[in-house]
Design a protein around this motif. Sequence first.
Motif, PDB file in Angstrom:
ATOM      1  N   ALA A  79       0.956  -1.042  -0.134  1.00 45.70           N
ATOM      2  CA  ALA A  79       0.271  -0.243   0.472  1.00 45.70           C
ATOM      3  C   ALA A  79       0.925   0.934   0.456  1.00 45.70           C
ATOM      4  O   ALA A  79       0.509   1.825  -0.042  1.00 45.70           O
ATOM      5  N   GLN A  80       2.089   1.117   0.582  1.00 50.56           N
ATOM      6  CA  GLN A  80       2.923   2.186   0.415  1.00 50.56           C
ATOM      7  C   GLN A  80       3.471   2.645  -0.629  1.00 50.56           C
ATOM      8  O   GLN A  80       3.755   4.037  -1.361  1.00 50.56           O
ATOM      9  N   ASP A  82       2.184   1.786  -3.604  1.00 50.35           N
ATOM     10  CA  ASP A  82       0.934   1.939  -4.812  1.00 50.35           C
ATOM     11  C   ASP A  82       0.709   3.183  -4.349  1.00 50.35           C
ATOM     12  O   ASP A  82       0.801   4.205  -5.375  1.00 50.35           O
ATOM     13  N   ALA A  83       0.715   3.554  -3.190  1.00 50.17           N
ATOM     14  CA  ALA A  83       0.644   5.569  -3.382  1.00 50.17           C
ATOM     15  C   ALA A  83       1.333   6.211  -2.994  1.00 50.17           C
ATOM     16  O   ALA A  83       1.469   7.225  -3.710  1.00 50.17           O
ATOM     17  N   ALA A  86       0.840   6.623  -6.890  1.00 51.58           N
ATOM     18  CA  ALA A  86      -0.271   7.308  -7.378  1.00 51.58           C
ATOM     19  C   ALA A  86       0.033   9.170  -6.965  1.00 51.58           C
ATOM     20  O   ALA A  86      -0.743   9.740  -7.412  1.00 51.58           O
ATOM     21  N   ALA A  88       0.627  10.387  -4.118  1.00 51.86           N
ATOM     22  CA  ALA A  88       0.869  10.677  -2.283  1.00 51.86           C
ATOM     23  C   ALA A  88       1.872  11.691  -1.570  1.00 51.86           C
ATOM     24  O   ALA A  88       2.802  11.791  -2.601  1.00 51.86           O
ATOM     25  N   ALA A  90       4.010  11.666   0.626  1.00 57.53           N
ATOM     26  CA  ALA A  90       5.104  10.377   1.146  1.00 57.53           C
ATOM     27  C   ALA A  90       5.902  11.053   1.716  1.00 57.53           C
ATOM     28  O   ALA A  90       6.094  10.237   2.875  1.00 57.53           O
ATOM     29  N   GLN A  97       5.008  15.059  -2.346  1.00 59.20           N
ATOM     30  CA  GLN A  97       5.309  13.723  -2.929  1.00 59.20           C
ATOM     31  C   GLN A  97       6.622  13.553  -3.339  1.00 59.20           C
ATOM     32  O   GLN A  97       7.452  14.040  -3.636  1.00 59.20           O
TER      33      GLN A  97
END
Length: 515
Positions: A79-80, A82-83, A86, A88, A90, A97
């Motif tokens: 999930a991290q 994919d974020a 995408a 995010a 992070a 981003q």
Amino acid sequence: MASSAQRCDETQAWGSLRLHFEAAGRDFDVRDAFAKDPARAAAFSFEAPHVFADLSKNRVDVQADRLLLQLARDCALEAQRDAMFAGATANATEGRQVMHWLLRTPKDAAAGKEVADELAKVHETLDAMLAFAQQVRADGQITDVVNIGIGGSDLGPQMAVIALDEFVAPGKRFHFVSNIDGHELASVLRQLKPRNTLFLIASKTFTTLETMTNARSAKRWFEQNGGTDVARHFAALTTNVEAAAEFGIERTFGFWDWVGGRYSVWSAIGLPIAIAVGAGRFRDMLAGAHAMDQHFQHEPLERNLPVRLALLDVWYRDFHGFASRSVAPYHSALRRLPAYLQQLEMESNGKRVDRDGREVPYGTSPVVWGEPGTNGQHAYFQMLHQGTDVVPVEFIAVRRPAHELAEHHPQLLANVLAQAAALMRGKSDPGGHKHFPGNRPSTMFVLDRLDPASFGALIALYEHRVFCAGAIWGINSFDQWGVELGKVLAKDIAPRLQSADTNGLDPSTAQLIKR
Ligand code: F6P
């Protein structure tokens, strides 16, 4: 990692790994494991784009392997990942981003709405930068290209220009000036003529003390030595376009705050590489890195090489307690790789609090160090074989050389294989100075040849591995607050060296200023 997510040491997998380590991990002997399981070499080997990796000489058994993969899942690694892909935020402490991967994403790739606009800007800048690189390559009057930058604005392009030496156009020399120590710039300037020189001022922020000091000195030297056309002989690579203009530079290639300095080799910061090897090969380097991005994004965790390497990093650092890792590239053109990795890994994961600011009770980044083989063998390998500390070693072997000197390459490859085997096997001489304990872990990467694509893939592999380890440790791998305090103190100390004012300083610093 959301605030509510479990931290690695609070997961069930972590507890199980602790129990397994005490029961079997601490005394695990890789020699016994090979004796029991003839399929071990294949089972612990992985194929990723341009990189084959044999992890089988590491201290991991099937149970540890299973639990480490479970740890990755408990820490929501996928999930991290994919974020990040995408778009995010992070890098939460800087509100940014993390999208260096976008710099190597093909123009026509399907991109989410979040990142499509940025991708268009990436390609616009890339096209302009590569057109300029081709222009400089064709410009016979420019014989010397001087990159002035530090950290991520130096280590990546410097490493790459050396690594891709086989492909560098003849007729141009490349210089890298990073240190504020004037000896470095002075020794480069001695070799130059203003009319034959292109200065690239590389700084994400365009405020870094070392780079701005060197840039000012270079401009002064240029003007004092008859240089007249600053616009032709200086270019800037930066996110701070205004500051570059204020400095008097007209030609600027930009990038964005979502590219961390140590992840910026793919951006305009890569211009020296593009001038050195040409636009097509620069694109090949991006393509190699993109292939690794795809591997990281889409391979299941079991076959995902960056994930595998990061899990090993966590296992060694937090269970075995190994505090450092040595990198030994058996290709002299990769001689700056260890220095590059020091910034990539230690600036990214050298953190002591998690993303919520809580102190972590486990180790994070190991010390990363090394030299090319076989040089290291005649220097510090003694300690790797017989010292009191166990240091996992990462070997990089390249099947095909870029030269035709008949004897050398088989000897080089024999040495890299021998070192890995010797570390594992050891040699019994009880009580004697000639005893080698063995069971010393190592990983072997094999590249078919060192070219722009395999080089790009290798560097992207390291980037993602660092991401994965940071994601499991629950830290922010993308800030670097730890470099700030020293910068602030240096600003305070600089004028005191003139005034000798030591008011408010500790007695040691005061004494040293007086001296
Ligand atoms: O001080 C550390 C650092 O910010 C690194 O992260 C960075 O790569 C380096 O300095 C250079 O920064 P800049 O590219 O902004 O000059």
